[in-house]
Scaffold this motif. Structure first.
Motif, PDB file in Angstrom:
ATOM      1  N   TYR A  22      15.004 -53.295 -56.468  1.00 55.88           N
ATOM      2  CA  TYR A  22      15.157 -52.908 -55.073  1.00 55.88           C
ATOM      3  C   TYR A  22      14.784 -54.101 -54.196  1.00 55.88           C
ATOM      4  O   TYR A  22      13.963 -54.935 -54.573  1.00 55.88           O
ATOM      5  CB  TYR A  22      14.293 -51.692 -54.727  1.00 55.88           C
TER       6      TYR A  22
ATOM      7  N   ALA B  94      10.995 -52.181 -49.860  1.00 57.17           N
ATOM      8  CA  ALA B  94       9.974 -51.277 -50.376  1.00 57.17           C
ATOM      9  C   ALA B  94       9.058 -50.834 -49.250  1.00 57.17           C
ATOM     10  O   ALA B  94       8.884 -51.545 -48.254  1.00 57.17           O
ATOM     11  CB  ALA B  94       9.154 -51.969 -51.471  1.00 57.17           C
TER      12      ALA B  94
ATOM     13  N   VAL C  98       7.178 -46.890 -52.956  1.00 57.95           N
ATOM     14  CA  VAL C  98       6.462 -47.361 -54.141  1.00 57.95           C
ATOM     15  C   VAL C  98       5.028 -46.837 -54.096  1.00 57.95           C
ATOM     16  O   VAL C  98       4.373 -46.887 -53.050  1.00 57.95           O
ATOM     17  CB  VAL C  98       6.469 -48.904 -54.207  1.00 57.95           C
TER      18      VAL C  98
ATOM     19  N   HIS D 212      14.436 -48.073 -47.793  1.00 61.75           N
ATOM     20  CA  HIS D 212      13.332 -48.643 -48.569  1.00 61.75           C
ATOM     21  C   HIS D 212      12.965 -47.736 -49.735  1.00 61.75           C
ATOM     22  O   HIS D 212      12.961 -46.503 -49.603  1.00 61.75           O
ATOM     23  CB  HIS D 212      12.094 -48.825 -47.678  1.00 61.75           C
ATOM     24  N   GLU D 213      12.639 -48.343 -50.852  1.00 63.78           N
ATOM     25  CA  GLU D 213      12.100 -47.627 -52.001  1.00 63.78           C
ATOM     26  C   GLU D 213      10.637 -47.285 -51.740  1.00 63.78           C
ATOM     27  O   GLU D 213       9.837 -48.158 -51.382  1.00 63.78           O
ATOM     28  CB  GLU D 213      12.195 -48.513 -53.254  1.00 63.78           C
TER      29      GLU D 213
ATOM     30  N   THR E 123       5.091 -48.712 -48.832  1.00 57.90           N
ATOM     31  CA  THR E 123       3.938 -48.223 -49.582  1.00 57.90           C
ATOM     32  C   THR E 123       2.838 -47.742 -48.650  1.00 57.90           C
ATOM     33  O   THR E 123       2.793 -48.106 -47.472  1.00 57.90           O
ATOM     34  CB  THR E 123       3.329 -49.331 -50.469  1.00 57.90           C
TER      35      THR E 123
END
Length: 215
Positions: A58, A61, A23, A20-21, A63
């Motif tokens: 992407y 994600a 963010v 996962h990115e 967060t």
């Protein structure tokens, strides 16, 4: 005692390892959403991704989103101070999939995070599914949750929606049982509003899942 920083970093690091990115949190006042006065959940900054208005570079994600719930649909203000689990300002920890993975991956991700990375005792956890969601029920069974700790619920408590239109679908949730020394009952029972069972995570079938922690 585990700090908020430890909880945040453990969550984000886990999902980063799952591709996962990470963010950054969006502002408390949404940049481009006139329907909200304050950001009230982790998925607010991704609404245009889920509705197909925007694309991104992407597909996964994660967060830690700062949230305020002091009005509108998700208003916790009236419950603050009366329960041990409602907060006006908190960070919502979330992992999101934009058409990449679904229940088969999201459920094991959440279970591994809670029981291994956070070290929560499996015997203290129970799960809920929407009453017709046999797929989620079987996935919880597959990873070892006993059938009597998978509760089918036929209400909006286990059916998530953004509003009258938009992404929606059955959801599945994980709860932590504090034990019978605290008043309350399991989800779906007459005493579910007590503080005995604390929601530890929600997984949404519109391909987004999130956890929430107070700040």
């Amino acid at each position: 005692m585990t700090s908020l920083s430890d909880i945040r970093s453990t969550f984000l690091d886990y999902y980063k390892r799952q591709g996962h990115e990470v963010v950054a949190s969006s502002p408390l006042v949404p940049r481009n959403d006139p329907t909200l006065m304050f950001t009230n959940s982790g998925m607010v900054q991704f609404k245009n991704r889920f509705t197909g208005v925007e694309a991104g570079d992407y597909q996964r994600a994660t967060t830690s989103q700062k949230c305020v719930r002091a009005g509108g649909k998700h208003n916790d203000l009236d419950n603050v101070g009366y329960t041990a689990r409602h907060h006006t300002f908190f960070e919502m920890l979330g992992n999101f999939s934009f058409g990449d993975y679904f229940k088969k991956e999201a459920i094991p991700f959440a279970w591994e995070l809670l029981t291994k990375d956070f070290g929560i005792d499996k015997s203290k956890l129970l799960t809920t599914v929407y009453h017709t969601d046999d797929e989620a029920f079987e996935l919880w069974k597959k990873i070892g949750v006993p059938e009597d700790r998978i509760i089918r619920i036929a209400t909006d408590d286990n059916f998530w929606r953004m509003g009258p239109t938009g992404p929606c679908g059955p959801c599945t949730e994980i709860f932590y049982d504090h034990g019978d020394h605290i008043w309350g009952g399991p989800p779906g029972s007459a005493d579910e509003d007590g503080d005995r069972s604390l929601r530890s995570g929600t997984l949404f079938s519109c391909k987004t899942s999130s956890l929430r922690t107070a700040r």
